[in-house]
Design a protein around this motif. Structure first.
Motif, PDB file in Angstrom:
ATOM      1  N   THR A   1       7.802  -2.108 -39.031  1.00 56.87           N
ATOM      2  CA  THR A   1       8.266  -2.817 -37.842  1.00 56.87           C
ATOM      3  C   THR A   1       9.784  -2.750 -37.761  1.00 56.87           C
ATOM      4  O   THR A   1      10.431  -2.072 -38.570  1.00 56.87           O
ATOM      5  CB  THR A   1       7.744  -4.274 -37.824  1.00 56.87           C
ATOM      6  N   ARG A   2      10.352  -3.468 -36.827  1.00 54.88           N
ATOM      7  CA  ARG A   2      11.795  -3.453 -36.578  1.00 54.88           C
ATOM      8  C   ARG A   2      12.568  -4.085 -37.735  1.00 54.88           C
ATOM      9  O   ARG A   2      12.084  -4.992 -38.398  1.00 54.88           O
ATOM     10  CB  ARG A   2      12.110  -4.200 -35.284  1.00 54.88           C
TER      11      ARG A   2
ATOM     12  N   GLY B   1      11.489  -5.353 -41.161  1.00 51.84           N
ATOM     13  CA  GLY B   1      10.953  -4.014 -41.418  1.00 51.84           C
ATOM     14  C   GLY B   1      12.061  -3.022 -41.717  1.00 51.84           C
ATOM     15  O   GLY B   1      13.237  -3.377 -41.832  1.00 51.84           O
TER      16      GLY B   1
ATOM     17  N   GLU C   1      11.808   0.173 -39.982  1.00 47.77           N
ATOM     18  CA  GLU C   1      11.688   1.136 -38.880  1.00 47.77           C
ATOM     19  C   GLU C   1      11.367   2.539 -39.403  1.00 47.77           C
ATOM     20  O   GLU C   1      11.859   3.531 -38.883  1.00 47.77           O
ATOM     21  CB  GLU C   1      12.952   1.133 -38.010  1.00 47.77           C
TER      22      GLU C   1
ATOM     23  N   THR D   1       4.771   0.890 -35.419  1.00 46.96           N
ATOM     24  CA  THR D   1       4.378  -0.513 -35.502  1.00 46.96           C
ATOM     25  C   THR D   1       2.878  -0.627 -35.226  1.00 46.96           C
ATOM     26  O   THR D   1       2.270   0.298 -34.678  1.00 46.96           O
ATOM     27  CB  THR D   1       5.137  -1.352 -34.454  1.00 46.96           C
TER      28      THR D   1
END
Length: 137
Positions: free
Chosen positions: A27-28, A33, A35, A39
């Protein structure tokens, strides 16, 4: 059907099915996260696109429709408030080839989305799914 989800680091995870195939999910950075992978919500779009693509390929093969290239662009719009599910998904089916029969391609797509694709039939309970077809763009 069963999958195992394991934490790698932070919110970076790996999912593994019973056959040993793996997919990394992330995730971001602003929520923990790295990246480094798609996602979960991007994978929903991939699952939808892949499901309907497999159907369309199989149906067109049975119809003896030949093409040179095929792909699908999947674009999703999510709700603004949690749980932020998809509310609109647009599929663009892209074909390249000679003498492409629009009517057969459209029939294959409708059979996929309305009858065969389990993912589209699950998602359409919460999201409006629309499509368009591009031939030789």
């Amino acid at each position: 059907m069963k999958v195992l989800i394991k934490q790698i680091e932070g919110l970076k995870l790996v999912g593994k099915n019973e056959k040993g195939h793996e997919v990394t999910v992330d995730t971001r950075k602003d929520v923990g996260g790295f990246e480094s992978a798609m996602t979960p919500m991007e994978l929903v779009l991939v699952a939808l696109g892949a499901c309907t693509a497999m159907d369309v390929i199989s149906i067109l093969k049975k119809m003896k429709v030949e093409y040179e290239e095929f792909g699908i662009e999947v674009e999703g719009e999510r709700e603004k408030e949690h749980p932020k599910v998809y509310k609109d998904i647009k599929l663009t089916y892209i074909f390249k080839g000679k003498n492409l029969p629009y009517d057969k391609i459209e029939k294959a797509i409708n059979l996929s989305l309305n009858k065969y694709c389990s993912v589209s039939n699950m998602i359409n309970k919460t999201a409006k799914i629309s499509y368009n077809i591009k031939l030789n763009d």
